[in-house]
Scaffold this motif. Structure first.
Motif, PDB file in Angstrom:
ATOM      1  N   LYS A  65      44.468 -18.448  -2.580  1.00 46.39           N
ATOM      2  CA  LYS A  65      44.137 -19.780  -3.498  1.00 46.39           C
ATOM      3  C   LYS A  65      43.219 -19.244  -4.681  1.00 46.39           C
ATOM      4  N   ALA A  66      42.251 -18.506  -4.461  1.00 42.89           N
ATOM      5  CA  ALA A  66      41.486 -18.149  -5.534  1.00 42.89           C
ATOM      6  C   ALA A  66      42.307 -17.097  -6.435  1.00 42.89           C
ATOM      7  N   THR A  67      43.227 -16.270  -6.128  1.00 45.26           N
ATOM      8  CA  THR A  67      44.112 -15.679  -6.648  1.00 45.26           C
ATOM      9  C   THR A  67      45.023 -16.511  -7.698  1.00 45.26           C
ATOM     10  N   ASP A  68      45.704 -17.487  -7.118  1.00 45.02           N
ATOM     11  CA  ASP A  68      46.429 -18.135  -7.849  1.00 45.02           C
ATOM     12  C   ASP A  68      46.011 -19.019  -8.873  1.00 45.02           C
TER      13      ASP A  68
ATOM     14  N   THR B 267      34.893 -28.399 -11.566  1.00 45.06           N
ATOM     15  CA  THR B 267      35.931 -27.164 -11.422  1.00 45.06           C
ATOM     16  C   THR B 267      35.234 -26.205 -10.704  1.00 45.06           C
ATOM     17  N   LEU B 268      34.027 -25.796 -11.413  1.00 44.00           N
ATOM     18  CA  LEU B 268      33.297 -24.746 -10.678  1.00 44.00           C
ATOM     19  C   LEU B 268      32.684 -25.074  -9.364  1.00 44.00           C
ATOM     20  N   GLU B 269      31.888 -26.166  -9.294  1.00 39.57           N
ATOM     21  CA  GLU B 269      31.483 -26.597  -7.875  1.00 39.57           C
ATOM     22  C   GLU B 269      32.635 -26.470  -6.817  1.00 39.57           C
ATOM     23  N   GLU B 270      34.015 -27.044  -7.160  1.00 40.60           N
ATOM     24  CA  GLU B 270      34.954 -26.998  -6.302  1.00 40.60           C
ATOM     25  C   GLU B 270      35.313 -25.529  -6.007  1.00 40.60           C
ATOM     26  N   TYR B 271      35.344 -24.628  -6.922  1.00 37.25           N
ATOM     27  CA  TYR B 271      35.693 -23.333  -6.658  1.00 37.25           C
ATOM     28  C   TYR B 271      34.548 -22.748  -5.464  1.00 37.25           C
ATOM     29  N   TYR B 272      33.387 -22.820  -5.957  1.00 33.99           N
ATOM     30  CA  TYR B 272      32.321 -22.262  -4.902  1.00 33.99           C
ATOM     31  C   TYR B 272      32.171 -23.062  -3.485  1.00 33.99           C
ATOM     32  N   LYS B 273      32.438 -24.340  -3.671  1.00 33.87           N
ATOM     33  CA  LYS B 273      32.287 -24.949  -2.522  1.00 33.87           C
ATOM     34  C   LYS B 273      33.494 -24.833  -1.382  1.00 33.87           C
ATOM     35  N   GLY B 274      34.736 -24.718  -2.099  1.00 30.70           N
ATOM     36  CA  GLY B 274      36.034 -24.926  -1.221  1.00 30.70           C
ATOM     37  C   GLY B 274      36.831 -23.564  -1.155  1.00 30.70           C
ATOM     38  N   TYR B 275      36.739 -22.749  -2.183  1.00 27.29           N
ATOM     39  CA  TYR B 275      37.699 -21.539  -2.051  1.00 27.29           C
ATOM     40  C   TYR B 275      37.293 -20.071  -2.483  1.00 27.29           C
ATOM     41  N   ASN B 276      35.906 -20.001  -2.484  1.00 29.75           N
ATOM     42  CA  ASN B 276      35.223 -18.857  -3.005  1.00 29.75           C
ATOM     43  C   ASN B 276      35.518 -17.828  -2.237  1.00 29.75           C
ATOM     44  N   SER B 277      36.227 -16.917  -2.935  1.00 27.30           N
ATOM     45  CA  SER B 277      36.901 -15.456  -2.484  1.00 27.30           C
ATOM     46  C   SER B 277      37.339 -14.587  -3.428  1.00 27.30           C
TER      47      SER B 277
END
Length: 409
Positions: A62-65, A40-50
């Motif tokens: 997406k990050a806010t949601d 999940t952490l990897e997905e955030y940093y790779k996919g929708y880091n904001s």
């Protein structure tokens, strides 16, 4: 609960330390992380880091949601009444400091009483020492029974009409004691006081219901419950949080900023100044999903069995002293001990050579060490991925350690 299958989800456990399979018995300090959280952490940093709450672009939305979805998961996990009652912090320490610095500073005056216990972690002692010094309040301690438990009669005798704040851990990180929070909360409220609960050692291991406990504030950390480091939660009853002032100021928590004065956002954001711990919160949400899948009741039952097994096996070692209650229904999966004539740091060092990780020191509980009349102890703490075989290896390591120091290396 299939522990063998659970263990496969924790990649760090599949390694050797000093040429031996790792036996990790330090989860009270920090738990290991399952693949679900790591991915999940990897997905955030790779996919929708904001950043969150600021932009209207796709990644920010997406990050806010995901960030706010984690807040909803926490609310449900501890059965808070509303999401406004869930404040993300850096951890239990920050949460407790926030209550002391905001609620304590504004609601205490000279002669008022703050009641804690001798078993508290330093993070639930020092903030109250500081606010007592600033306000003139008096810091009092509920005495402990010989086995380290709390008597409700002692609680009633210590908490008086002058008491304004009671702050207590639900589970001791040293003794493993499970404190009667619901009953102590009732005593506090009968005397017009509020109760603050340090849930760092309870939330990972048992079902927590803040409304059933009727606690006014509750604090815990993600990293002890399969989540990331650097993120925690402060729960507070909405009516209390609404009347509290923030202790950090800056971006995100403001409504309007003028040249001479400013106003704050509504709950929960007025207590979350600056860029929040976005990845940490999302990772905590994933950890909660994982724990719910395993089942908190299953985790508690498993740890009770492990603690009972450990108490039986370790009690058979001559010269080994175990601290805390001997009845497993009164304690969590923590066994703190000392080996006669061997410093706990030496114990931890010797068994580490065999791949066994335990904690040694004062465990951020120096007043409790003084009460126990020791300078330090060793501690084995269990979690959902530990087995009876882990306990057996610990016992074998302790027996060999005793032999080393008795007969020489």
């Amino acid at each position: 609960m299939n522990v063998a299958e659970v263990r496969k989800l924790f990649p760090i456990l599949d390694q050797e330390v000093n040429g031996n399979p790792l036996v990790y018995l330090d989860s009270a300090a920090t738990s290991q992380k399952p693949l679900q959280v790591i991915e999940t952490l990897e997905e955030y940093y790779k996919g929708y880091n904001s950043n969150v709450h600021r932009g209207v672009h796709t990644l920010g939305t997406k990050a806010t949601d995901k960030y706010e979805d984690a807040r909803d998961k926490v609310r449900k996990f501890i059965n808070a009444a509303s999401r406004e009652e869930i404040i993300f912090t850096r951890g239990t320490t920050t949460a407790l400091n926030t209550v002391a610095a905001s609620y304590g500073r504004d609601n205490l005056q000279e002669g008022d009483e703050i009641v804690i216990t001798y078993m508290e972690h330093h993070s639930n002692i020092i903030p109250w020492q500081q606010v007592a010094r600033q306000t003139g309040a008096i810091l009092k301690y509920i005495p402990l029974q010989p086995d380290g438990t709390i008597s409700l009669d002692d609680a009633r005798a210590t908490i008086t009409s002058n008491t304004k704040i009671v702050s207590i851990m639900q589970v001791s990180n040293v003794l493993g004691v499970i404190n009667p929070i619901k009953e102590i909360a009732a005593i506090a409220h009968e005397n017009g006081a509020i109760i603050v609960v340090d849930g760092a050692q309870s939330t990972p291991h048992m079902k927590v219901d803040v409304r059933d406990l009727d606690c006014d504030f509750f604090a815990f950390s993600a990293h002890k419950m399969c989540g990331p480091t650097g993120i925690g939660v402060l729960y507070g009853k909405k009516e209390l949080l609404e009347n509290m002032e923030p202790v950090e100021f800056g971006g995100e928590m403001i409504d309007f900023v003028g040249l001479q004065e400013s106003t704050w956002k509504e709950l929960p954001w007025k207590f979350e100044a600056g860029t929040p711990i976005i990845a940490g919160a999302i990772g905590l949400g994933a950890a909660i999903d994982f724990l719910n899948e395993v089942g908190m009741e299953n985790i508690l039952e498993h740890e009770h069995k492990l603690a009972a097994y450990a108490l039986e096996k370790m009690s058979a070692i001559e010269g080994l002293t175990i601290y805390g209650p001997q009845k497993t229904e009164h304690r969590a999966g923590v066994v703190t001990f000392n080996l006669e004539d061997v410093h706990p740091h030496d114990v931890a060092t010797v068994i580490d050579a065999e791949g066994i990780a335990v904690r040694a020191g004062h465990h951020c509980a120096q007043p409790l060490m003084k009460w126990l009349n020791v300078s330090a102890t060793a501690r084995a703490s269990f979690y959902l991925y530990n087995t009876e075989q882990d306990v057996d290896k610990l016992v074998e390591g302790l027996v060999r350690t005793k032999e080393y120091f008795t007969n020489g290396f």
